[in-house]
Motif scaffolding. Structure first.
Motif, mmCIF file in Angstrom:
data_model
loop_
_atom_site.group_PDB
_atom_site.id
_atom_site.type_symbol
_atom_site.label_atom_id
_atom_site.label_comp_id
_atom_site.label_asym_id
_atom_site.label_seq_id
_atom_site.Cartn_x
_atom_site.Cartn_y
_atom_site.Cartn_z
ATOM 1 N N GLU A 48 0.834 -1.210 0.000
ATOM 2 C CA GLU A 48 0.000 0.000 0.000
ATOM 3 C C GLU A 48 0.863 1.252 0.000
ATOM 4 O O GLU A 48 0.587 2.202 -0.742
ATOM 5 C CB GLU A 48 -0.923 0.010 1.218
ATOM 6 C CG GLU A 48 -2.104 -0.903 1.088
ATOM 7 C CD GLU A 48 -3.061 -0.775 2.268
ATOM 8 O OE1 GLU A 48 -4.275 -0.678 2.017
ATOM 9 O OE2 GLU A 48 -2.595 -0.770 3.417
ATOM 10 N N LYS A 49 1.917 1.246 0.810
ATOM 11 C CA LYS A 49 2.808 2.405 0.882
ATOM 12 C C LYS A 49 3.473 2.642 -0.469
ATOM 13 O O LYS A 49 3.525 3.774 -0.961
ATOM 14 C CB LYS A 49 3.873 2.185 1.959
ATOM 15 C CG LYS A 49 4.826 3.335 2.109
ATOM 16 C CD LYS A 49 5.888 3.058 3.155
ATOM 17 C CE LYS A 49 6.846 4.231 3.200
ATOM 18 N NZ LYS A 49 8.172 3.860 3.637
ATOM 19 N N ALA A 50 3.969 1.568 -1.088
ATOM 20 C CA ALA A 50 4.624 1.695 -2.394
ATOM 21 C C ALA A 50 3.647 2.208 -3.441
ATOM 22 O O ALA A 50 4.002 3.051 -4.277
ATOM 23 C CB ALA A 50 5.213 0.353 -2.821
ATOM 24 N N ALA A 51 2.409 1.716 -3.407
ATOM 25 C CA ALA A 51 1.405 2.157 -4.373
ATOM 26 C C ALA A 51 1.129 3.652 -4.220
ATOM 27 O O ALA A 51 1.005 4.372 -5.219
ATOM 28 C CB ALA A 51 0.119 1.356 -4.202
ATOM 29 N N LYS A 52 1.043 4.134 -2.996
ATOM 30 C CA LYS A 52 0.811 5.564 -2.764
ATOM 31 C C LYS A 52 1.992 6.393 -3.256
ATOM 32 O O LYS A 52 1.811 7.469 -3.837
ATOM 33 C CB LYS A 52 0.535 5.823 -1.290
ATOM 34 C CG LYS A 52 -0.820 5.310 -0.857
ATOM 35 C CD LYS A 52 -1.058 5.515 0.618
ATOM 36 C CE LYS A 52 -2.403 4.921 1.014
ATOM 37 N NZ LYS A 52 -2.658 4.988 2.450
#
Length: 83
Positions: A48-52
């Motif tokens: 999720e962090k990488a996607a953001k």
């Protein structure tokens, strides 16, 4: 030569054995799947962090691309108008 009753009894015993083996394999597979899901779930916050971060970088890059395209079109429009 086996009797019909003996054949049915043997087939039923074989099916019971197969059934038991499959049930054990299914139980083990569920346990393995739970472990795999737990591993994947532990990685979810990182994903999720990488996607953001990718989304933010894409938006920023998109803004730079849009600005560069506008400048190119504006320069080209001016050149045509000057003709």
């Amino acid at each position: 030569m086996p009797t019909l009753k003996e054949l049915f009894s043997k087939e039923l015993d074989d099916l019971k054995t197969l059934r038991d083996e499959i049930r054990v394999k299914a139980h083990l597979a569920r346990a393995d799947m739970k472990d795999e899901i737990a591993k994947l779930e532990s990685k979810w916050p990182e994903v999720e962090k990488a996607a953001k971060e990718i989304e933010a970088a894409s938006l920023e890059a998109g803004e730079h691309i849009e600005k560069a395209a506008q400048e190119v079109f504006s320069d080209l429009r001016k050149a045509y108008e000057d003709l």
